[in-house]
Design a protein around this motif. Structure first.
Motif, PDB file in Angstrom:
ATOM      1  N   GLN A  12      52.784 -11.879  39.917  1.00  0.00           N
ATOM      2  CA  GLN A  12      51.425 -11.416  39.648  1.00  0.00           C
ATOM      3  C   GLN A  12      51.424 -10.165  38.781  1.00  0.00           C
ATOM      4  O   GLN A  12      50.607 -10.035  37.866  1.00  0.00           O
ATOM      5  CB  GLN A  12      50.696 -11.122  40.950  1.00  0.00           C
ATOM      6  CG  GLN A  12      50.117 -12.349  41.597  1.00  0.00           C
ATOM      7  CD  GLN A  12      49.172 -11.987  42.712  1.00  0.00           C
ATOM      8  OE1 GLN A  12      49.517 -12.113  43.862  1.00  0.00           O
ATOM      9  NE2 GLN A  12      47.993 -11.532  42.381  1.00  0.00           N
ATOM     10  N   THR A  16      49.725 -10.362  35.184  1.00  0.00           N
ATOM     11  CA  THR A  16      48.582  -9.500  34.942  1.00  0.00           C
ATOM     12  C   THR A  16      48.836  -8.590  33.744  1.00  0.00           C
ATOM     13  O   THR A  16      47.955  -8.399  32.899  1.00  0.00           O
ATOM     14  CB  THR A  16      48.259  -8.661  36.194  1.00  0.00           C
ATOM     15  OG1 THR A  16      47.986  -9.559  37.285  1.00  0.00           O
ATOM     16  CG2 THR A  16      47.065  -7.754  35.982  1.00  0.00           C
ATOM     17  N   LEU A  47      42.893 -11.727  36.984  1.00  0.00           N
ATOM     18  CA  LEU A  47      44.261 -11.502  37.465  1.00  0.00           C
ATOM     19  C   LEU A  47      44.402 -10.121  38.088  1.00  0.00           C
ATOM     20  O   LEU A  47      45.123  -9.960  39.084  1.00  0.00           O
ATOM     21  CB  LEU A  47      45.262 -11.705  36.329  1.00  0.00           C
ATOM     22  CG  LEU A  47      45.453 -13.157  35.897  1.00  0.00           C
ATOM     23  CD1 LEU A  47      46.247 -13.233  34.594  1.00  0.00           C
ATOM     24  CD2 LEU A  47      46.127 -13.967  36.996  1.00  0.00           C
ATOM     25  N   VAL A  93      46.311 -17.349  42.965  1.00  0.00           N
ATOM     26  CA  VAL A  93      46.332 -16.683  41.653  1.00  0.00           C
ATOM     27  C   VAL A  93      45.930 -17.620  40.515  1.00  0.00           C
ATOM     28  O   VAL A  93      45.009 -17.306  39.760  1.00  0.00           O
ATOM     29  CB  VAL A  93      47.698 -16.023  41.393  1.00  0.00           C
ATOM     30  CG1 VAL A  93      47.722 -15.355  40.032  1.00  0.00           C
ATOM     31  CG2 VAL A  93      48.019 -15.028  42.484  1.00  0.00           C
ATOM     32  N   ALA A  97      42.493 -17.323  38.415  1.00  0.00           N
ATOM     33  CA  ALA A  97      42.577 -17.120  36.962  1.00  0.00           C
ATOM     34  C   ALA A  97      41.776 -18.191  36.218  1.00  0.00           C
ATOM     35  O   ALA A  97      41.157 -17.908  35.187  1.00  0.00           O
ATOM     36  CB  ALA A  97      44.024 -17.128  36.508  1.00  0.00           C
TER      37      ALA A  97
END
Length: 124
Positions: A12, A16, A47, A93, A97
């Motif tokens: 992540q 990100t 994110l 995630v 997104a």
């Protein structure tokens, strides 16, 4: 499972950061002190929010899992809870997104149920 959650967190962070590059966030700005705020795109903002959400829940998960381990309460309930948390966080995630509204919340709920199962396992 704890290490798998750590890996999810690392992915992540990198995802990100990569999504937040580009446009006004050019390489010199990214490598500098970032004193002046620059806007990010929609996906990068999602994110960032998903990462913040992970950072809110991961310490609780880690503490609960380690408490179960230290107390000798590492059984089927603990393992299922840990699996639900990790799988839920891994799916959360990309779904967030992509901007999928209802499924995102359901997947988040699965991860929270997993965390609760680990906590319940400690008290059994």
């Amino acid at each position: 499972m704890l290490l798998a959650a750590v890996i999810i967190g690392l992915v992540q962070i990198v995802w990100t950061a990569a999504a937040g590059a580009g446009g006004e966030r050019n390489l010199p700005w990214l490598m500098g002190p970032r004193d002046d705020s620059k806007p990010v795109g929609v996906v990068a903002a999602r994110l960032q929010r998903a990462q913040a959400n992970f950072l809110e829940t991961f310490p609780l998960f880690a503490a609960a899992l380690l408490a179960c381990d230290f107390a000798g309460k590492f059984g089927a309930l603990t393992m299922w809870g840990a699996v639900l948390y990790v799988v839920g966080r891994a799916l959360f995630v990309p779904i967030y997104a992509a901007g999928v509204p209802v499924v995102r919340t359901l997947v988040w709920a699965v991860s929270m149920i997993g965390l609760l199962l680990v906590i319940v396992a400690f008290f059994q």
